[in-house]
Design a protein around this motif. Structure first.
Motif, PDB file in Angstrom:
ATOM      1  N   LEU A 192     -24.262 -12.119  14.277  1.00 40.28           N
ATOM      2  CA  LEU A 192     -23.806 -11.003  13.441  1.00 40.28           C
ATOM      3  C   LEU A 192     -23.070 -11.525  12.206  1.00 40.28           C
ATOM      4  O   LEU A 192     -23.310 -11.063  11.090  1.00 40.28           O
ATOM      5  CB  LEU A 192     -22.880 -10.079  14.244  1.00 40.28           C
ATOM      6  CG  LEU A 192     -23.530  -9.246  15.344  1.00 40.28           C
ATOM      7  CD1 LEU A 192     -22.455  -8.529  16.168  1.00 40.28           C
ATOM      8  CD2 LEU A 192     -24.510  -8.227  14.759  1.00 40.28           C
ATOM      9  N   ASP A 193     -22.206 -12.483  12.410  1.00 44.18           N
ATOM     10  CA  ASP A 193     -21.426 -13.018  11.286  1.00 44.18           C
ATOM     11  C   ASP A 193     -22.343 -13.672  10.262  1.00 44.18           C
ATOM     12  O   ASP A 193     -22.187 -13.466   9.055  1.00 44.18           O
ATOM     13  CB  ASP A 193     -20.377 -14.018  11.784  1.00 44.18           C
ATOM     14  CG  ASP A 193     -19.253 -13.319  12.544  1.00 44.18           C
ATOM     15  OD1 ASP A 193     -19.225 -12.067  12.557  1.00 44.18           O
ATOM     16  OD2 ASP A 193     -18.409 -14.017  13.129  1.00 44.18           O
ATOM     17  N   ALA A 194     -23.309 -14.435  10.773  1.00 42.47           N
ATOM     18  CA  ALA A 194     -24.221 -15.137   9.867  1.00 42.47           C
ATOM     19  C   ALA A 194     -25.029 -14.142   9.036  1.00 42.47           C
ATOM     20  O   ALA A 194     -25.396 -14.414   7.895  1.00 42.47           O
ATOM     21  CB  ALA A 194     -25.141 -16.053  10.661  1.00 42.47           C
ATOM     22  N   ALA A 195     -25.295 -12.960   9.622  1.00 48.49           N
ATOM     23  CA  ALA A 195     -26.075 -11.954   8.897  1.00 48.49           C
ATOM     24  C   ALA A 195     -25.183 -11.020   8.074  1.00 48.49           C
ATOM     25  O   ALA A 195     -25.669 -10.039   7.496  1.00 48.49           O
ATOM     26  CB  ALA A 195     -26.916 -11.148   9.891  1.00 48.49           C
ATOM     27  N   GLY A 196     -23.893 -11.304   8.048  1.00 54.91           N
ATOM     28  CA  GLY A 196     -22.981 -10.503   7.224  1.00 54.91           C
ATOM     29  C   GLY A 196     -22.429  -9.264   7.916  1.00 54.91           C
ATOM     30  O   GLY A 196     -21.803  -8.422   7.273  1.00 54.91           O
ATOM     31  N   HIS A 197     -22.638  -9.140   9.226  1.00 55.46           N
ATOM     32  CA  HIS A 197     -22.152  -7.959   9.957  1.00 55.46           C
ATOM     33  C   HIS A 197     -20.824  -8.260  10.642  1.00 55.46           C
ATOM     34  O   HIS A 197     -20.683  -8.135  11.855  1.00 55.46           O
ATOM     35  CB  HIS A 197     -23.199  -7.488  10.962  1.00 55.46           C
ATOM     36  CG  HIS A 197     -24.479  -7.058  10.325  1.00 55.46           C
ATOM     37  ND1 HIS A 197     -24.562  -5.946   9.515  1.00 55.46           N
ATOM     38  CD2 HIS A 197     -25.709  -7.611  10.339  1.00 55.46           C
ATOM     39  CE1 HIS A 197     -25.808  -5.821   9.067  1.00 55.46           C
ATOM     40  NE2 HIS A 197     -26.518  -6.824   9.552  1.00 55.46           N
ATOM     41  N   ARG A 198     -19.856  -8.669   9.830  1.00 56.42           N
ATOM     42  CA  ARG A 198     -18.578  -9.116  10.397  1.00 56.42           C
ATOM     43  C   ARG A 198     -17.777  -7.976  11.007  1.00 56.42           C
ATOM     44  O   ARG A 198     -16.927  -8.198  11.858  1.00 56.42           O
ATOM     45  CB  ARG A 198     -17.753  -9.813   9.315  1.00 56.42           C
ATOM     46  CG  ARG A 198     -18.337 -11.155   8.940  1.00 56.42           C
ATOM     47  CD  ARG A 198     -17.374 -12.037   8.176  1.00 56.42           C
ATOM     48  NE  ARG A 198     -18.000 -13.332   7.991  1.00 56.42           N
ATOM     49  CZ  ARG A 198     -19.007 -13.563   7.126  1.00 56.42           C
ATOM     50  NH1 ARG A 198     -19.473 -12.591   6.381  1.00 56.42           N
ATOM     51  NH2 ARG A 198     -19.532 -14.761   7.046  1.00 56.42           N
ATOM     52  N   ASP A 199     -18.030  -6.757  10.555  1.00 55.66           N
ATOM     53  CA  ASP A 199     -17.245  -5.629  11.067  1.00 55.66           C
ATOM     54  C   ASP A 199     -17.875  -4.944  12.276  1.00 55.66           C
ATOM     55  O   ASP A 199     -17.288  -4.009  12.824  1.00 55.66           O
ATOM     56  CB  ASP A 199     -17.037  -4.582   9.956  1.00 55.66           C
ATOM     57  CG  ASP A 199     -16.038  -5.066   8.917  1.00 55.66           C
ATOM     58  OD1 ASP A 199     -15.243  -5.977   9.247  1.00 55.66           O
ATOM     59  OD2 ASP A 199     -16.059  -4.547   7.785  1.00 55.66           O
ATOM     60  N   VAL A 200     -19.035  -5.366  12.677  1.00 58.33           N
ATOM     61  CA  VAL A 200     -19.619  -4.776  13.886  1.00 58.33           C
ATOM     62  C   VAL A 200     -18.900  -5.367  15.101  1.00 58.33           C
ATOM     63  O   VAL A 200     -18.794  -6.588  15.234  1.00 58.33           O
ATOM     64  CB  VAL A 200     -21.134  -5.043  13.952  1.00 58.33           C
ATOM     65  CG1 VAL A 200     -21.709  -4.611  15.295  1.00 58.33           C
ATOM     66  CG2 VAL A 200     -21.844  -4.310  12.810  1.00 58.33           C
ATOM     67  N   ALA A 201     -18.356  -4.491  15.941  1.00 60.53           N
ATOM     68  CA  ALA A 201     -17.514  -4.940  17.059  1.00 60.53           C
ATOM     69  C   ALA A 201     -18.334  -5.104  18.341  1.00 60.53           C
ATOM     70  O   ALA A 201     -19.402  -4.514  18.491  1.00 60.53           O
ATOM     71  CB  ALA A 201     -16.396  -3.928  17.285  1.00 60.53           C
ATOM     72  N   LEU A 202     -17.807  -5.925  19.243  1.00 58.80           N
ATOM     73  CA  LEU A 202     -18.488  -6.159  20.519  1.00 58.80           C
ATOM     74  C   LEU A 202     -17.678  -5.596  21.685  1.00 58.80           C
ATOM     75  O   LEU A 202     -16.514  -5.940  21.877  1.00 58.80           O
ATOM     76  CB  LEU A 202     -18.729  -7.657  20.727  1.00 58.80           C
ATOM     77  CG  LEU A 202     -19.658  -8.312  19.707  1.00 58.80           C
ATOM     78  CD1 LEU A 202     -19.818  -9.801  20.005  1.00 58.80           C
ATOM     79  CD2 LEU A 202     -21.020  -7.616  19.690  1.00 58.80           C
ATOM     80  N   LEU A 203     -18.337  -4.724  22.416  1.00 64.61           N
ATOM     81  CA  LEU A 203     -17.777  -4.209  23.671  1.00 64.61           C
ATOM     82  C   LEU A 203     -18.475  -4.994  24.777  1.00 64.61           C
ATOM     83  O   LEU A 203     -19.640  -4.725  25.101  1.00 64.61           O
ATOM     84  CB  LEU A 203     -18.067  -2.703  23.797  1.00 64.61           C
ATOM     85  CG  LEU A 203     -17.812  -2.050  25.151  1.00 64.61           C
ATOM     86  CD1 LEU A 203     -16.380  -2.265  25.640  1.00 64.61           C
ATOM     87  CD2 LEU A 203     -18.092  -0.535  25.076  1.00 64.61           C
TER      88      LEU A 203
END
Ligand code: PBG
Length: 339
Positions: A192-203
């Motif tokens: 996710l971080d590599a694709a720029g989705h740093r704000d998507v959270a993990l449950l």
């Protein structure tokens, strides 16, 4: 005068906890825990290629949604004050394959549904996606299989990483990796971080046990599984292991953690809630729903009271959030003041 120093003075008044139980107002005032619509997350199923919602026989009142009926259900949940929705996609049978291609197809049913729901409710609900392969593989396992037919941990992680990015791109605020592969949180976070989705959270499904209570879910997602998930989900006798899974998930970057199933694992929930530095969820799963509905249908339980009591059990055991198929119904009930 009684002797205030003497606990055995026979004239001492009886201590009466019952005084605080005398009226509804009194009980309400002294209640240690309360239920709130904001605690609730609605799990929902969306199925590709159907014109009308399909009732799930083993979960009376729950359906496989069409894309349209899912939008309506999401709007209704948001209107009732529910906090989140956890989406499960059911692809057309013919599209399932060994690696779960519909799970990484940007036009797969789950991705379409994520976009639909985001466009319907925006940020009014926390929109979550099940990040797992069992709904999309023809063998029904949560991962891809090796040459011996066993679930291959690391090959599965690569699929989860792809799936996570596609789900984030479709608009998920939160991903719920539910496959119990070792290292899944770290791999998904990195992808996710590599694709720029740093704000998507993990449950993280931190403590997920191999349970008989998932039974009705198999119908809900038209599962192709034969056999069981005992080589990747946790073994019911093991409690301590849940704390080890918690440590790993936190180290890997979990933003929230979950215990699943709910009622049979309240001890695990309590242990995790006692030490977790991140918010804790409990998943009241399909079999738990089915038990109450079936007994109520026979008149063996007072349905409304039983539902409320089970939800309170999760709050009492330390969960901030509860995933429950009764989320919207219960939130509406709270609003009407009957909770
Ligand atoms: C796996 C998954 C399951 C559930 C949620 N995610 C099934 C399983 O692990 O066998 C069960 C939910 C329920 O029973 O309500 N993608």
């Amino acid at each position: 005068m009684i002797d205030p120093q003497d606990p055995h003075d026979p004239r001492r008044p009886v201590v009466r906890p019952r005084r605080l139980r005398t009226t509804p107002a009194m009980r309400r005032m002294v209640a240690q825990h309360r239920l709130d619509a904001a605690d609730l997350i609605l799990p929902a199923f969306v199925r590709e290629g159907i014109a009308e919602p399909v009732p799930i026989g083993t979960m009376p009142g729950v359906v496989q949604h069409t894309r349209d009926s899912l939008r309506r259900a999401a709007a209704e949940a948001a209107g009732a004050g529910v906090s989140g929705i956890m989406l499960f996609g059911v692809p057309e049978e013919a599209k399932k394959d060994a690696v779960g291609t519909p799970g990484t197809d940007p036009d797969g049913i789950l991705q379409r549904a994520l976009r639909d729901v985001r466009s319907e409710v925006g940020d009014a609900l926390v929109v979550m996606a099940d990040t797992c392969l069992d709904e999309v593989t023809d063998h029904g396992h949560c991962g891809v299989l090796d040459a011996h037919g066993r679930v291959d941990n690391d090959a599965t992680l690569a699929r989860y990483a792809e799936m996570a990015v596609v789900q984030a791109e479709a608009g998920a605020h939160v991903l719920g990796p539910s496959g119990m592969m070792d290292g899944q949180i770290a791999v998904i976070r990195a992808a996710l971080d590599a694709a720029g989705h740093r704000d998507v959270a993990l449950l993280a499904y931190t403590a997920k046990y191999a349970s008989a209570f998932y039974g009705p879910f198999r119908e809900a997602v038209n599962s192709s599984l034969t056999g069981d998930r005992k080589t990747y989900q946790q073994d019911p006798p093991n409690a301590r292991e849940a704390l080890r899974e918690l440590e790993l998930d936190l180290a890997e970057g979990a933003d929230m953690v979950m215990v699943k199933p709910g009622l049979p694992y309240l001890d695990i929930l309590r242990q995790i809630a006692d030490v977790s530095p991140v918010p804790v969820a409990a998943y009241q799963i399909s079999g738990e729903y089915a038990m109450v509905e079936a007994a109520a249908e026979r008149g063996w339980l007072d349905r409304e009271r039983a539902i409320e009591e089970t939800l309170m059990a999760f709050r009492r055991a330390g969960a901030e959030m509860v995933l429950t198929y009764w989320a919207t119904e219960f939130a509406l009930r709270l609003r009407a003041g009957r909770g």
